[in-house]
Design a protein around this motif. Sequence first.
Motif, short mmCIF file in Angstrom:
data_model
loop_
_atom_site.label_atom_id
_atom_site.label_comp_id
_atom_site.label_asym_id
_atom_site.label_seq_id
_atom_site.Cartn_x
_atom_site.Cartn_y
_atom_site.Cartn_z
N GLY A 25 0.82 -1.21 0.00
CA GLY A 25 0.00 0.00 0.00
C GLY A 25 0.85 1.25 0.00
O GLY A 25 2.05 1.22 -0.27
N PRO A 26 0.24 2.40 0.31
CA PRO A 26 0.95 3.68 0.30
C PRO A 26 2.18 3.66 1.20
O PRO A 26 2.21 3.02 2.26
CB PRO A 26 -0.11 4.66 0.82
CG PRO A 26 -1.41 4.02 0.46
CD PRO A 26 -1.19 2.55 0.62
N GLN A 27 3.18 4.43 0.78
CA GLN A 27 4.45 4.49 1.51
C GLN A 27 4.53 5.70 2.44
O GLN A 27 5.55 5.95 3.04
CB GLN A 27 5.61 4.56 0.50
CG GLN A 27 5.57 3.47 -0.56
CD GLN A 27 5.62 2.08 0.04
OE1 GLN A 27 6.57 1.74 0.74
NE2 GLN A 27 4.61 1.27 -0.23
N GLY A 28 3.45 6.44 2.56
CA GLY A 28 3.43 7.65 3.38
C GLY A 28 2.87 8.80 2.58
O GLY A 28 2.64 8.68 1.38
N ARG A 29 2.64 9.92 3.22
CA ARG A 29 2.06 11.07 2.54
C ARG A 29 3.15 12.04 2.12
O ARG A 29 3.99 12.45 2.93
CB ARG A 29 1.05 11.77 3.43
CG ARG A 29 0.39 12.99 2.78
CD ARG A 29 -0.78 13.50 3.56
NE ARG A 29 -1.88 12.55 3.58
CZ ARG A 29 -3.07 12.81 4.10
NH1 ARG A 29 -3.30 13.99 4.66
NH2 ARG A 29 -4.02 11.91 4.07
N ARG A 30 3.14 12.42 0.84
CA ARG A 30 4.14 13.34 0.30
C ARG A 30 3.60 14.76 0.14
O ARG A 30 4.35 15.73 0.14
CB ARG A 30 4.62 12.86 -1.07
CG ARG A 30 5.44 11.59 -1.03
CD ARG A 30 5.88 11.23 -2.44
NE ARG A 30 6.86 10.16 -2.45
CZ ARG A 30 7.46 9.73 -3.56
NH1 ARG A 30 7.17 10.29 -4.72
NH2 ARG A 30 8.34 8.75 -3.49
N GLY A 31 2.32 14.88 -0.10
CA GLY A 31 1.73 16.18 -0.38
C GLY A 31 0.40 15.97 -1.07
O GLY A 31 -0.27 14.96 -0.87
#
Length: 425
Positions: free
Chosen positions: A335-341
């Motif tokens: 899944g997602p690797q974290g929030r970048r923007g």
Amino acid sequence: MTDQKTLVMISSSLNPDLLHTPRKMGLKVVLVAAAPPRDPAAFDCHLPVDELDEDAVLDAVLGYIAEHGEVHAVATFHEGSLHVAARLAKELGLPGNSPEAARAMRDKFLTGRILAEAGVGTPVTLLATTLDQARAAARQLGYPLVVKPQSGASSQGVIKVRDDAELDAAFTLVNDLYRVREFTDGQFSAPNLGHIFFYPNLRGVLVQEYVTGEEVAIDLVYGDGVFEALAIHDKPVPFAEHHFFETTYVTPSVLPQAVQRDVVDTAVNALRALGATVGAAHVELRVTDAGPKIIEVNGRLGGTTAYVQESIRESTGVWGPLEYLRAVLGERPRGPQGRRGHAGFTPLMAERTGRIERFEGVEEVERMPGVIGIRWMSRPGDHLVVKYPENPASYFALVLARGEDRAEVLRALREAERVLRPVYC
């Protein structure tokens, strides 16, 4: 001997990042497509066969195996080839959705029936093959209603109707889409791309309950018993009803966390009910007062020609095509690797029909803060036939932007929309 795995890719793509993903994974890529590869460097072998023909694709791939040896995975990013990929994966004993699951997602009437039986929220949907049946469905459901093709993509022929006269016109329009090969406007013409998206022998017209609420989309990948939500996309620009042309997407969603959890749970429950086991999905929902309701389930990643996957990557760091390919290789998707923007995109609609001479504002848009990509859907010399909802290919480009917050993204997209436009001959 080599440990390199072979991937059969059914149909090509306009997306260069997507095309090169399998090679970057170290895969040997066999392309099955009627047309030559858009980028020959992205493929090791081309089998020139109609990618919409199950039997022809199966014969071609079996011939390849007899000559070159084993293949390890089957994939497609193309809506029209989902049933072909499912059939091939089944025949070869490879990971993938079953033909029954592929049909359940592509036949929008069957989707609604299965979800209703499973208790997953979805509008009431009735099937009509005659105008009399459509009128009977309207009397049963009551106006307003949505009329749409039984299968298809890009919101082609999806129309909100408010009375008998609009119902009659919408039924005729959708019914005609199955026969029309091109759209014309005076001396200009453009192909009906719907013919590469319709499911074989599904030619019905759906009459569907109209539900209100904010519309969102969610992309998921799944395999090895795991369903990973990549992102929920908000659609902050209201539809210009009575049509439902896809406009701006922004990621991540700003819905309350509890609502986002409901959206994910509803989408996963829908996929399980439809028999999805290995693959990807782009699910459209409306967030109603009674909870999320499924509008449709697309059995592939969202917008691989548009900028859906790039928006996910810019905002979360995950590249959906890579995770989908991991799933069909028998690996567990991530899944997602974290929030970048924040990121998003918008299609740029043509104002009128005509032959394109050039585009103005290109350099200005390329220099705009926040704009990181333009994907051209038309080129100088092309005909644009603006005829919506019949012809969803009524836009000439897509613009991708990113920013520290949603407001930055939307400002960049609105400014690009103002500046970039075609100049006609």
